[in-house]
Design an enzyme around this catalytic site. Structure first.
Site, short mmCIF file in Angstrom:
data_model
loop_
_atom_site.label_atom_id
_atom_site.label_comp_id
_atom_site.label_asym_id
_atom_site.label_seq_id
_atom_site.Cartn_x
_atom_site.Cartn_y
_atom_site.Cartn_z
N ASP A 244 0.86 -1.18 0.00
CA ASP A 244 0.00 0.00 0.00
C ASP A 244 0.90 1.23 0.00
OD1 ASP A 244 -1.72 2.22 0.81
OD2 ASP A 244 -3.22 0.67 1.24
N HIS B 239 -20.37 -6.02 -11.56
CA HIS B 239 -20.10 -5.05 -10.50
C HIS B 239 -21.01 -5.30 -9.29
CE1 HIS B 239 -18.45 -0.71 -9.79
NE2 HIS B 239 -18.49 -1.40 -8.67
N ALA C 128 -12.25 -3.79 -7.80
CA ALA C 128 -12.12 -2.40 -7.39
C ALA C 128 -12.81 -1.48 -8.40
CB ALA C 128 -10.65 -2.05 -7.23
N ARG C 129 -12.09 -1.07 -9.43
CA ARG C 129 -12.64 -0.20 -10.46
C ARG C 129 -12.13 -0.66 -11.83
NH1 ARG C 129 -16.09 1.02 -7.57
NH2 ARG C 129 -16.79 3.10 -6.89
N GLU D 138 -13.86 -0.01 -30.98
CA GLU D 138 -12.64 -0.64 -30.49
C GLU D 138 -12.91 -1.42 -29.20
OE1 GLU D 138 -12.89 2.53 -31.35
OE2 GLU D 138 -11.63 2.62 -33.16
N ASP E 160 -14.98 -8.26 -11.81
CA ASP E 160 -16.29 -7.78 -11.38
C ASP E 160 -16.57 -6.40 -11.94
OD1 ASP E 160 -18.72 -7.93 -9.71
OD2 ASP E 160 -17.77 -6.32 -8.56
#
Length: 313
Positions: free
Chosen positions: A172, A287, A230-231, A268, A255
């Site tokens: 982290d 998600h 996460a994203r 694309e 996810d």
């Protein structure tokens, strides 16, 4: 204007209403409201509860001239102008603690599914195809799991790994001193060198958008399984396909996607996603890692508790 009116603009578990009202707030639950109407009426409220309906930008914040707080029923804060909230002395709360256990369990489930080829095996058996050797799995036991981002989600995932007899490495950039008997705090280079599995648990920021590019994946010393709960904007479809083609990725649990609105895909993106979707080594979900029956309500409890602690309701 009442000094304790709260506007809820997104659909939420209805327990949010009674939780707030029991602490003295006057609640207007308006999950169908549009942005234009929000702008018109927000000045009458001291609080607003959101999910992800609209961007909380300067225009909207200025419309809420009496706002004292915004509560995000979830974890991500990437659609919120946090700096302007600070400038306006408006408190921001979010509820990552409410769905961190759900995310951790989902990541474990997806990882076990991809290691054991469960999606492929399930689809084949449903068609009457019985191939045992082609569906031979890989055990999680004995693997080295790298975690990038050791906040609520990353630490909850590490906790769920304790029963699998794995080595857990965690990095982290903004934390230190979190190592335990089960989690080894390491450098990013150490993750690159030793990980068999990588799980990402960082927020979406200007710093992390497309952070997982080709140069990132090139640094792994051996092929890995990859988990992203996460994203999606952290890594593109093209990068994932490239990493599979290069033999860097052996499997992926996704996810989240770089674009989660299929109808807005560029040509694309359509082509690149189609390639990714054809890969049997990928397990997708829409998600929903943090979207369990239990977390839907726990998020409310965490959020209201934080609001109440600051405003003494």
């Amino acid at each position: 204007m009442s000094t304790n009116r709260v506007l809820i603009i997104d659909e939420m578990h209805l327990s949010i209403i009674s939780l707030l009202e029991s602490r003295g707030w006057l609640v207007d639950y308006r999950p169908d409201i549009g942005r234009s109407e929000i702008l018109e009426i927000l000045g009458a409220y001291v609080g607003m509860i959101i999910r992800s309906k609209t961007v909380i930008d300067r225009q909207l914040i200025e419309a809420g001239g009496a706002l004292k707080f915004i509560g995000r029923a979830g974890a991500g804060l990437d659609q919120i102008d946090k700096e302007f909230l600070i400038e306006r002395n408006i408190s921001l709360f979010h509820a990552a603690e409410g769905n961190m256990d759900a995310v951790a369990e989902h990541a474990i489930g997806g990882l076990l599914a991809v290691l054991n080829k469960l999606s492929q095996a399930d689809a084949e058996v449903r068609k009457g195809v019985w191939r045992r050797e082609a569906n031979r799995g890989v055990e999680l036991q004995g693997k080295t799991v790298g975690i990038i981002g050791f906040g609520n989600m990353g630490s909850a995932f590490a906790k769920r790994l304790q029963g699998f007899d794995v080595q857990v490495l965690a990095y982290d950039k903004y934390k230190s001193g979190f190592g335990t008997s089960h989690v080894q705090e390491v450098s990013l280079n150490h993750v690159f060198e030793h990980a068999d599995i990588l799980s990402i648990h960082v927020p979406l920021t200007f710093e992390t958008a497309n952070f997982l590019d080709q140069s990132f994946f090139r640094q792994f010393h051996k092929p890995i399984f990859f988990i992203n709960t996460a994203r999606g904007e952290l890594v593109s479809f093209d990068t994932l396909n490239w990493a599979f083609d290069q033999g860097i990725l052996k499997g992926a649990v996704l996810d989240v996607l770089e674009n989660e609105k299929f109808q807005t895909f560029t040509s694309e993106q359509q082509a690149s996603f189609a390639r990714l979707a054809d890969r049997l080594q990928v397990v997708f979900s829409p998600h929903v890692a943090g979207w369990t029956v239990e977390s839907y309500e726990k998020i409310n409890q965490v959020l209201v508790q934080k609001i109440s602690q600051e405003f003494n309701y």
